[in-house]
Design an enzyme around this catalytic site. Structure first.
Site, mmCIF file in Angstrom:
data_model
loop_
_atom_site.group_PDB
_atom_site.id
_atom_site.type_symbol
_atom_site.label_atom_id
_atom_site.label_comp_id
_atom_site.label_asym_id
_atom_site.label_seq_id
_atom_site.Cartn_x
_atom_site.Cartn_y
_atom_site.Cartn_z
ATOM 1 N N THR A 114 0.813 -1.212 0.000
ATOM 2 C CA THR A 114 0.000 0.000 0.000
ATOM 3 C C THR A 114 0.850 1.266 0.000
ATOM 4 O O THR A 114 1.962 1.291 0.564
ATOM 5 C CB THR A 114 -0.916 0.031 1.242
ATOM 6 N N GLU A 152 0.247 3.684 1.760
ATOM 7 C CA GLU A 152 0.303 4.174 3.137
ATOM 8 C C GLU A 152 1.662 3.905 3.771
ATOM 9 O O GLU A 152 2.003 4.516 4.791
ATOM 10 C CB GLU A 152 -0.804 3.534 3.978
ATOM 11 N N TYR A 192 -1.587 0.579 10.576
ATOM 12 C CA TYR A 192 -1.861 -0.081 9.299
ATOM 13 C C TYR A 192 -0.635 -0.034 8.395
ATOM 14 O O TYR A 192 -0.189 -1.051 7.855
ATOM 15 C CB TYR A 192 -3.049 0.596 8.624
ATOM 16 N N LYS A 203 1.816 -3.166 7.202
ATOM 17 C CA LYS A 203 2.001 -3.440 5.776
ATOM 18 C C LYS A 203 3.475 -3.389 5.382
ATOM 19 O O LYS A 203 3.919 -4.126 4.491
ATOM 20 C CB LYS A 203 1.183 -2.447 4.952
#
Length: 360
Positions: free
Chosen positions: A134, A136, A158, A162
């Protein structure tokens, strides 16, 4: 040649359902991992048909959970997939601040369990692995735009989880010679996007306002800049990643950037509302220029503890090596999402939507 078998975690979600369609069209035997729940959340895959014994047609569903290593190991031993697409996750950034440990169990250790099971079952030469990474992970971005070589600086549990999964994937590729790849996907949306994600929240709230079910749209940071693409385009990149001669990691993005307020203005504008803004900070509101009615308000509870201000990806590597590029424009994406949510509210798009070149 025997039929390829693919296992998709997160098959009931946006990406998983689109990927299942792509793989079925290509003649795969598609297996999906689903969590046992008291609510039956399979609306995105109902049209594909499901089989419990794998004898014919549709997709084969298996109860499972990425937090249960024994379950993961048994599934991989039974299915012996040629390709695994790990799309399952606790996928909401804001929620990860409230459930950091669970987010880590699923998003960080889940991929580790899958990769370990590939090795434990002796499938490292026959099974290819795709990890849904991701944007992010870039968080507090170190350069603009972001590429496969941009350093990570995650700003949420999160993103941190990841990033762990990203490096685990690379480690198993290098240590055990597994064909393991990361797809660093920037924000990708569709009518199948979860209703608690900002883009879908905007289009659904708009249709609810028109239907008289809701008075205002409440949002957090209107100035967050994102690179938004169409999920159906992105899953084709996922598949292409595992068809190469050598494993690699790829950015999937559009290379274009819009603020949350841009998405609001585009969506509401399609239905005849010209949104203007006044005030600042928590007191900023969006109002319809014609009527003066306030339609958008700031709700501080939606603000992140650590914000990611800007994300924009460079998909040059994917274009050159995978022959992949986004096909759906920002305007087309917003149009299809607004149209879907109007129909979901039993409203005629022809009555409320301005003409727009609809996507294929």
């Amino acid at each position: 040649m025997s039929t390829k078998k693919a296992l998709i975690t997160g098959i009931t979600g946006q990406d998983g359902s689109y990927l299942a369609e792509v793989l079925l069209d290509k003649g795969y035997e598609v297996h999906g991992m689903v969590r046992r729940s008291s609510s039956f959340n399979r609306g995105h895959i109902e049209h594909l048909g499901t089989q419990n014994d794998g004898t014919s047609g549709g997709i084969v569903l298996h109860y499972g959970d990425l937090t249960d290593h024994q379950n993961v190991d048994n599934l991989i031993a039974t299915i012996k997939p040629h390709e695994i697409y790990n799309l399952g996750a606790q996928s909401h950034v804001a929620v990860s601040f409230q459930t950091p440990e669970y987010t880590s169990h699923v998003n960080a250790l889940g991929p580790l369990r899958l990769l370990h099971s590939i090795i434990a079952n002796g499938l490292q030469k026959t099974c290819r692995f795709y990890q849904a990474s991701t944007s992010e992970m870039f968080g507090k971005v170190m350069e603009v735009p972001q590429t496969e070589k941009t350093p990570f600086y995650p700003r949420s549990p999160y993103g941190i989880a990841k990033m762990y999964a990203y490096w685990t994937t690379i480690n198993y590729r290098e240590a055990f010679d597994v064909f393991a790849c990361n797809g660093i996907c920037f924000n990708h949306e569709s009518p199948r996007r979860g209703e608690n994600f900002v883009t879908r929240k905007i289009t659904l709230s708009l249709s609810n306002i028109i239907a008289g079910k809701q008075n205002k749209l409440r949002l957090g940071n209107l100035d967050a800049l994102r690179d938004w693409g169409y999920a159906k385009d992105y899953v084709e990149g996922m598949w292409a990643t595992l068809q190469q001669d050598a494993p690699g990691d790829y950015v999937f993005a559009t290379g274009q950037q819009y603020a949350v307020r841009d998405f609001v203005q585009e969506a509401f504008g399609l239905c005849g509302y010209e949104i203007k803004w006044r005030g600042s900070g928590a007191n900023e509101v969006g109002f319809d220029k014609t009527s003066g009615r306030v339609l958008v308000e700031i709700d501080p509870t939606y603000l992140r503890q650590a914000e990611v201000d800007t994300l924009i990806g460079d998909f040059t590597k994917a274009k050159e090596q995978l022959n992949w590029q986004p096909r759906t424009s920002f305007k087309e994406l917003v149009y299809m999402m607004v149209e879907f949510d109007l129909k979901a509210n039993k409203l005629d798009p022809a009555k409320y939507l301005k003409p727009c070149e609809a996507p294929n």
